[in-house]
Design an enzyme around this catalytic site. Structure first.
Site, PDB file in Angstrom:
ATOM      1  N   GLY A 277      -3.284  -1.538   4.028  1.00  0.00           N
ATOM      2  CA  GLY A 277      -3.550  -0.518   3.029  1.00  0.00           C
ATOM      3  C   GLY A 277      -3.639  -1.098   1.637  1.00  0.00           C
ATOM      4  N   SER A 278      -4.005  -0.205   0.712  1.00  0.00           N
ATOM      5  CA  SER A 278      -4.240  -0.668  -0.651  1.00  0.00           C
ATOM      6  C   SER A 278      -2.948  -0.718  -1.437  1.00  0.00           C
ATOM      7  CB  SER A 278      -5.225   0.269  -1.335  1.00  0.00           C
ATOM      8  OG  SER A 278      -4.631   1.543  -1.451  1.00  0.00           O
ATOM      9  N   CYS A 279      -1.814  -0.387  -0.792  1.00  0.00           N
ATOM     10  CA  CYS A 279      -0.597  -0.297  -1.603  1.00  0.00           C
ATOM     11  C   CYS A 279       0.542  -1.210  -1.169  1.00  0.00           C
ATOM     12  CB  CYS A 279      -0.143   1.149  -1.661  1.00  0.00           C
ATOM     13  SG  CYS A 279      -1.345   2.133  -2.569  1.00  0.00           S
ATOM     14  N   LEU A 280       1.057  -1.036   0.060  1.00  0.00           N
ATOM     15  CA  LEU A 280       2.264  -1.807   0.395  1.00  0.00           C
ATOM     16  C   LEU A 280       2.047  -3.316   0.212  1.00  0.00           C
ATOM     17  CD1 LEU A 280       3.872   0.073   3.459  1.00  0.00           C
ATOM     18  CD2 LEU A 280       4.095   0.508   1.015  1.00  0.00           C
ATOM     19  N   ASP A 283       1.624  -4.120  -3.584  1.00  0.00           N
ATOM     20  CA  ASP A 283       2.773  -3.794  -4.433  1.00  0.00           C
ATOM     21  C   ASP A 283       3.934  -4.759  -4.191  1.00  0.00           C
ATOM     22  OD1 ASP A 283       1.287  -1.788  -5.514  1.00  0.00           O
ATOM     23  OD2 ASP A 283       2.248  -0.159  -4.417  1.00  0.00           O
TER      24      ASP A 283
END
Ligand code: NAD
Ligand code: UGA
Length: 444
Positions: A277-280, A283
């Site tokens: 995904g684009s986050c975990l 980030d």
């Protein structure tokens, strides 16, 4: 209130559509004219449950889109920054945030009266009162806390259920540099349920809450993947049973009016072929990078990333139990999106797996019910099937990568086709007893 949102992606558009739905007047801004045109025609540029209905109800009424940032900012009381914050070279890349902040600064230079600017993008702690504030002040000649309010309001929505998550949030984190900014944020979220916990704090704490929240999810996933590997090695124990047991602990349980509400599925304790995904991934990388810049080695989070990076190897190991060589073996990869119910393919676990399969010379077919990327370097040479049936017909190995509900019909479909491929379940959603040859993450 009159609201402008800079960046109309998964977060910006969902935020805009949901705020319009509760009565605010929203202008979405993007540099991509295709997205702007689609929103103005009430068409959703992304696949997200509930979004088409929200656009139909609000586009052309309380919701509009434009590429003209200056006009949108001039015409609104509060401006959100919701542009992307990718990771590059092991740290956060703030170029889109900084550019948006500078453009907002130029837009408010001649704007009369007070305005409030709020960062919604996920940014490393210190960014709002650092990079963002400086860029706005430099470009506008104005002063934060005097001429304009400055806040940080992180977003916790999850793709696939983004509209519901935004509408019924588990918490509202409202970071502001002063009381006036907090008053504006309170007004904006006035119509939201009073029982939603509100954390009013400073922008840097708000930023850290967002990162710590994503880091703990990533840590739980890598933890369950590490335990799953040990389960496979020890034998006679299934990681799914273990995680169900862990999940019954009181601290994973919500108590509601004397009743215990435990999620039926172990949220974030599901072992699998890795988090994407684009986050975990980005980030956790950004947090590790910020640690490094501050002279700290964040060892736990580095391990979280390392374990995640090795999950595709676990899938390869399971195939290796049955095949000494994958050269010219027809393999079907089920799922390209990084998770079900979204068309988002950013950092999907499918890609590192496909790269390894290509290196081994497998003949690849991929299928996803929604994500149909026209171009992606890792998909070069991979046949994209239009249906699940087409994907698995003729496959000797079927790899389940994304937890799409459609894939639960795999056993019946293989029965109809009269084939018995090796099924490697990267999400542990299939019943092993339904397949002649089955391997799953975290099983003996
Ligand atoms: P995205 O890539 O889908 O959307 C970003 C949009 O910003 C793009 O449409 C891009 O064209 C636009 N943009 C870039 N620069 C611009 C500029 N100067 N002016 C106008 N538009 C500009 O990104 P996203 O997934 O919506 O994520 C946005 C932020 O929200 C990130 O920081 C992310 O970490 C965070 N976040 C994302 C999610 C999620 O589920 N996707 C959830 C919570 C938080
Ligand atoms: C995640 C967080 O869940 C959101 O709270 C947060 O707002 C968002 O990131 C963000 O900051 O952008 P999202 O990336 O949409 O949301 O998806 P998740 O449901 O968290 O899944 C991420 C990845 O982890 C997927 O690849 C999924 O398959 C994997 N996963 C998830 C597991 O492998 N095991 C699990 O138990 C849960």
């Amino acid at each position: 209130m009159k609201v402008s949102i800079i960046g109309t992606g998964y977060v910006g558009l969902v935020t805009g559509a949901c705020l319009a739905e509760v009565g605010h007047e929203v202008i979405c801004v993007d540099v991509d004219p295709r997205k702007v045109d689609m929103i103005n025609s009430a068409e959703a540029p992304i696949h997200e449950r509930g979004l088409p209905e929200l656009l139909k109800r609000n586009s052309g009424r309380r919701l509009s889109a434009t590429t003209n940032l200056a006009a949108a900012v001039a015409d609104t009381e509060i401006t959100f920054i919701a542009v992307g914050t990718p990771a590059a070279n092991g740290k956060i890349d703030l170029k889109y945030v900084e550019a948006a902040a500078a453009e907002i600064g130029r837009a408010i230079r001649d704007k009369a009266g007070y305005t409030t600017i709020v960062v919604k993008s996920t940014v490393v702690p210190g960014t709002t009162i650092g990079v963002v504030q400086s860029a706005i002040e430099r470009a506008s000649g104005k002063t934060a806390g005097v001429d304009f309010g400055l806040g940080m309001n992180p977003e916790f929505l999850t793709e696939g259920t983004a509209v519901a998550d935004f509408t019924f949030p588990d918490r509202l984190v409202l970071g502001g540099i002063d009381a006036r900014t907090h008053d504006v944020l309170r007004d904006l979220y006035q119509s939201f349920d009073d029982s939603v916990p509100r954390i009013e704090t400073n922008p840097t704490t708000a930023e850290m809450i967002k990162y710590a929240s994503n880091a703990v999810l990533a840590t739980m996933i890598s933890f369950s993947n590490e335990i799953a590997r040990l389960c496979s090695a020890v034998g006679g124990v299934d990681a799914i049973d273990v995680m169900r047991g862990v999940h019954q602990a009181g601290y994973f349980t919500i108590r509601h009016g004397g009743e215990r509400l435990t999620a039926p599925i172990c949220s974030f304790l599901e072992p699998g072929c890795g988090f994407g995904g684009s986050c975990l991934p980005k980030d956790v990388t950004a947090l590790v990078g910020q640690g490094r810049e501050n002279g700290l080695s964040l060892d736990l989070l580095q391990s979280v990333l390392r374990i995640n990076g090795a999950q595709p190897d676990e899938m390869m190991r399971l195939m290796g139990l049955h095949y000494q060589s994958l050269r010219d073996v027809p393999v079907a990869v089920l799922g390209i999106a990084f998770k079900p119910d979204t068309d988002d393919i950013r950092e999907s676990p499918a890609f590192p797996l496909i790269r390894r399969l290509k290196e081994q010379g497998a003949t690849l077919t991929a299928y996803d019910p929604i994500a149909r990327p026209s171009e992606h370097p890792d998909l070069a040479g991979v046949r994209l099937a239009d249906t699940l049936r087409e994907a698995v017909a003729g496959a000797k190995i079927v790899l389940l990568v994304t937890r799409w509900s459609e894939f639960s019909a795999l056993d019946g479909l293989l029965g109809e086709l009269g084939t018995q491929p090796l099924v490697v379940d990267g999400r542990r959603v299939l019943d092993p007893s339904s397949f002649a040859q089955y391997e799953g993450i975290g099983r003996a």
